[in-house]
Design a protein around this motif. Structure first.
Motif, PDB file in Angstrom:
ATOM      1  N   ALA A 105      -6.561  -3.594  -0.096  1.00 13.02           N
ATOM      2  CA  ALA A 105      -7.558  -2.569  -1.035  1.00 13.02           C
ATOM      3  C   ALA A 105      -7.804  -1.468   0.050  1.00 13.02           C
ATOM      4  CB  ALA A 105      -8.646  -3.088  -1.800  1.00 13.02           C
ATOM      5  N   ASP A 106      -8.050  -1.707   1.188  1.00 13.75           N
ATOM      6  CA  ASP A 106      -8.403  -0.613   2.232  1.00 13.75           C
ATOM      7  C   ASP A 106      -7.170   0.138   2.521  1.00 13.75           C
ATOM      8  OD1 ASP A 106     -10.401   0.593   4.177  1.00 13.75           O
ATOM      9  OD2 ASP A 106      -8.792  -0.158   5.348  1.00 13.75           O
ATOM     10  N   PRO A 143       0.897  -1.100   0.126  1.00 10.30           N
ATOM     11  CA  PRO A 143       0.182  -0.043   0.034  1.00 10.30           C
ATOM     12  C   PRO A 143       0.860   1.257  -0.097  1.00 10.30           C
ATOM     13  CG  PRO A 143      -0.693  -1.539   1.459  1.00 10.30           C
ATOM     14  CD  PRO A 143       0.685  -1.977   1.154  1.00 10.30           C
ATOM     15  N   GLN A 200       2.002   6.510  -6.934  1.00 10.07           N
ATOM     16  CA  GLN A 200       1.104   7.544  -7.250  1.00 10.07           C
ATOM     17  C   GLN A 200       1.528   8.975  -7.121  1.00 10.07           C
ATOM     18  OE1 GLN A 200      -1.800   6.942  -9.188  1.00 10.07           O
ATOM     19  NE2 GLN A 200      -2.291   8.949  -9.126  1.00 10.07           N
ATOM     20  N   VAL A 223      -4.428   0.790   0.537  1.00  5.31           N
ATOM     21  CA  VAL A 223      -4.085   1.470  -0.835  1.00  5.31           C
ATOM     22  C   VAL A 223      -5.202   2.705  -0.804  1.00  5.31           C
ATOM     23  CG1 VAL A 223      -4.333   1.412  -3.265  1.00  5.31           C
ATOM     24  CG2 VAL A 223      -3.191  -0.498  -1.918  1.00  5.31           C
ATOM     25  N   GLN A 224      -6.630   2.547  -0.416  1.00  7.92           N
ATOM     26  CA  GLN A 224      -7.184   3.481  -0.515  1.00  7.92           C
ATOM     27  C   GLN A 224      -7.037   4.454   0.390  1.00  7.92           C
ATOM     28  OE1 GLN A 224     -11.393   2.567   0.413  1.00  7.92           O
ATOM     29  NE2 GLN A 224     -12.247   4.138  -1.028  1.00  7.92           N
ATOM     30  N   ARG A 225      -6.603   4.366   1.848  1.00  2.00           N
ATOM     31  CA  ARG A 225      -6.371   5.303   2.750  1.00  2.00           C
ATOM     32  C   ARG A 225      -5.037   6.008   2.433  1.00  2.00           C
ATOM     33  NH1 ARG A 225      -4.862   2.911   6.916  1.00  2.00           N
ATOM     34  NH2 ARG A 225      -5.407   0.875   6.555  1.00  2.00           N
ATOM     35  N   SER A 226      -3.857   5.410   1.745  1.00  2.00           N
ATOM     36  CA  SER A 226      -2.699   5.663   1.337  1.00  2.00           C
ATOM     37  C   SER A 226      -2.602   6.714   0.344  1.00  2.00           C
ATOM     38  CB  SER A 226      -1.907   4.386   1.584  1.00  2.00           C
ATOM     39  OG  SER A 226      -1.627   3.676   2.512  1.00  2.00           O
TER      40      SER A 226
END
Length: 288
Positions: free
Chosen positions: A216-217, A5, A12, A219-222
């Motif tokens: 997935a969670d 993550p 990104q 990654v979404q937070r990071s």
């Protein structure tokens, strides 16, 4: 150690801040960190930054036909600097390993530092034409966010070892390290010592779902966080990892630890082992 993550978030971040810029000067402060010599680090200068990517726990910056690949290891990090010093850093024993300067289309001159805390220096930098020329990348198994459930089951049943060991083995599954493996196993309510060979299809399915959900969670937070905030974001989402002696956030039992020479892992006996306390070699030696 930065895991899937955080490395995805850093990739990104570089896509948003470095792509479109031109590489300026590259300062090497720790010669031991650079693992390749042809092409030289200086070959990056003057090249357009055209992309950034993640390969397991490796971070890559694409620069006009060349890739700067780094593995941040346990104590490494990427630090973005909007206004870096024009004076080249002096090689030495400090945390700085490499500094990459940029010229942006807007006329700014930012840079990023690759740094490594601690006395054991394991951060690695490679300059290659193809990421697969990096030995660690060429050996990677399927990515943890791309592997199918069927492939996942085949991989686990193809080996006979503790599940904790298996899911951090980058040649089997790429991207998971010590921290997220603790979280995944806790979410799936599976003992870290469970053997991969004897795990049922139902248990593997639960584990696969937990792996996908946890990563997935995270990654979404990071993703979208500034590089400087990612470590704090990682810690804030942990249920058991690095929480030895604190209450389990699910059941209230005490989070326990098993320690080895250079690492440790955490688990909840109530949630994961039916109340059984796992053998801790360090404590066993102390009690002898």
């Amino acid at each position: 150690m930065p895991e899937l993550p955080e490395v995805e978030a850093l990739a990104q971040f570089l896509r948003e801040h470095a792509v479109g810029a031109v590489v300026g000067r590259v300062d090497v402060a720790a010669l031991s960190a650079v693992k390749t010599f042809d092409p030289p680090v200086t070959a990056l200068s003057g090249r357009d930054v055209t992309g950034a990517g993640r390969f397991g726990k490796f971070l890559g910056l694409e620069c006009g036909g060349l890739w700067l690949i780094t593995h941040l290891s346990r104590g490494g990090w990427l630090r973005w600097i909007d206004e870096p010093s024009a004076t080249p850093p002096k090689p030495g024993k400090g945390p700085l390993a490499l500094r990459v300067h940029f010229f942006t289309p807007e006329g700014a001159t930012p840079a990023f530092d690759l740094t490594e805390a601690g006395t054991k220096k394991r951060l690695a930098v490679y300059i290659v034409e193809d990421p697969k020329l990096v030995p660690g990348i060429s050996r990677l198994g399927p990515d943890a966010l791309e592997v199918t459930e069927e492939q996942f089951a085949e991989i686990l049943h193809g080996t006979s070892q503790r599940i904790k060991t298996a899911i951090v083995d980058q040649t089997l599954i790429a991207g998971i390290g010590n921290a997220y493996s603790d979280e995944i196993l806790h979410t799936a309510r599976i003992s870290p010592f469970a053997n991969t060979k004897t795990m049922s299809a139902e248990t593997i399915s639960v584990l696969y779902a937990a792996m996908r959900a946890e990563l997935a969670d995270a990654v979404q937070r990071s993703v979208g966080q500034a590089a400087a905030r990612l470590k704090g974001e990682k810690r804030s989402g942990m249920q058991v990892h690095a929480r030895t002696g604190l209450p389990c956030l699910v059941c209230g039992d005490i989070v326990r630890e098993v320690s080895y020479a250079e690492r440790s892992f955490q688990y909840c006996a109530t949630c994961q082992t039916g109340g059984k306390v796992l053998a801790d070699r360090r404590m066993s030696r102390l009690l002898k």
